[in-house]
Design a protein around this motif. Structure first.
Motif: not given
Length: 358
Positions: A107, A139-140, A162, A358
């Motif tokens: 992330a 992931k983010t 995202q 997360l």
């Protein structure tokens, strides 16, 4: 779960992320990778494992930057983290790409776009391409203001799913508690906290202060933070004139916030200016730039005033307007600012929003 955090500076990690790290440590092992600084020891005391990772924070050097990528790949292979969290451009780019290569979940945090995104050109094209490559499998991707997030979406650097918008890093409302407003208003004391450099709007601030002094306005300016060498002589001159007081870097800024009547930050660009949040949480009115990353901290006309960036006259008018306010009006502005921090920028709320993605 083992979580690896990559960043470039101990100060930012400790000052703005220690509450998040403390939450992560409750159920996870946390490894931090960054160049050693004295605040690293405090993070180790919290329970983090530290890996010293030297890097050049500023500038782009293909040789040293590629070596950083290789160090990150080795670090990932040695530590075998279950999740990686990155902050600032080089960890985001080279750490993100290393995670992508090794198929490790990660992330990224975009804490500001920096100089590269301020105008079109080869540098912006290069950085955009690097971000596209490094963030493709993230992931983010966390953002601190909506404008930065929209640029990444418009440039197709990331996909909409995202993106996650946070209210900056938030502010610790206990550490930055509501302070009694100064009763002595004969001399209006303004405060600037940040690196003394052009892009923080320091030249506009100095010019506005000189105009106010020429008008006969009884005002002074406290400056906290390191400065570029180019400003050494001019700051000494202003100190000799009696209206500027330079205090250097201060680990605890709260005594200076307590003494000031108003905080001023005429920055050109920010992710989310933490100094605005800290001073507003302490009950001090703000005068800051009408840009993403600054304007969110102000309810214009009620908790402070917005000025157009890189515009001396606009900044001068905003400061002049503040000087004319009564004690009660100034104090009321500070209380409105504190309430705004409680409603929107509470650190606990930001930490929880981060953990959820997360």
């Amino acid at each position: 779960m083992k979580i690896l955090i990559l960043t470039n500076f101990d100060l930012g990690l400790y000052q703005f992320r220690k509450e998040l790290i403390a939450e992560l440590l409750k159920e996870n092992q946390v490894v931090i990778s960054l160049p050693y600084g004295e605040l690293v020891d405090k993070l180790v005391e919290l329970g983090c494992k530290f890996v010293d990772t030297p890097m050049e924070r500023r500038g782009m050097n293909p040789v040293t930057d590629f070596s950083l990528f290789l160090r990150y790949k080795k670090l990932l292979k040695d530590e075998k983290p279950d999740l990686v969290i990155t902050y600032t451009i080089k960890p985001n780019v080279y750490g993100g790409f290393a995670c992508r290569c090794l198929k490790i979940p990660y992330a990224a945090n975009i804490t500001g776009l920096g100089t590269a995104f301020q105008k079109k050109g080869m540098l912006r094209t290069l950085v955009t391409t690097m971000y596209k490559v490094s963030l493709k499998k993230a992931k983010t991707v966390f953002f601190e203001n909506s404008e930065n997030m929209q640029i990444f979406l418009d440039e197709q650097i990331i996909r909409k799913e995202q993106a996650c918008l946070l209210n900056g890093a938030g502010v610790n409302l206990e550490h930055y508690s509501l302070l009694e407003y100064p009763t002595d208003c004969d001399t209006t004391r303004f405060l600037f906290i940040g690196r003394v450099m052009q892009e923080k709007g320091i030249e506009e601030l100095f010019a506005a202060m000189k105009k106010l002094r020429a008008d006969g306005d009884n005002c002074v300016l406290d400056v906290l933070g390191g400065y570029e060498e180019d400003y050494a002589d001019i700051m000494k001159q202003y100190e000799s004139e009696g209206w500027l007081f330079y205090h250097g870097y201060q680990e605890d800024v709260r005594p200076f916030i307590e003494k000031c009547h108003c905080f001023v930050l005429p920055s050109w660009h920010e992710g989310m200016a933490n100094t605005n949040l800290e001073c507003a949480a302490s009950g001090r009115p703000l005068i800051t730039s009408n840009i993403a990353g600054c304007k969110e901290a102000v309810i214009d006309g009620k908790s402070g005033f917005l000025a157009e960036k890189q515009n001396v006259d606009s900044l001068y008018q905003a400061i002049k307007r503040f000087i004319t306010l009564s004690y009660e009006e100034r104090k009321s502005m500070g209380i409105v600012g504190r309430t705004h921090m409680e409603d929107v920028f509470d650190k606990e709320k930001v930490v929880q929003a981060t953990l959820e993605r997360l």
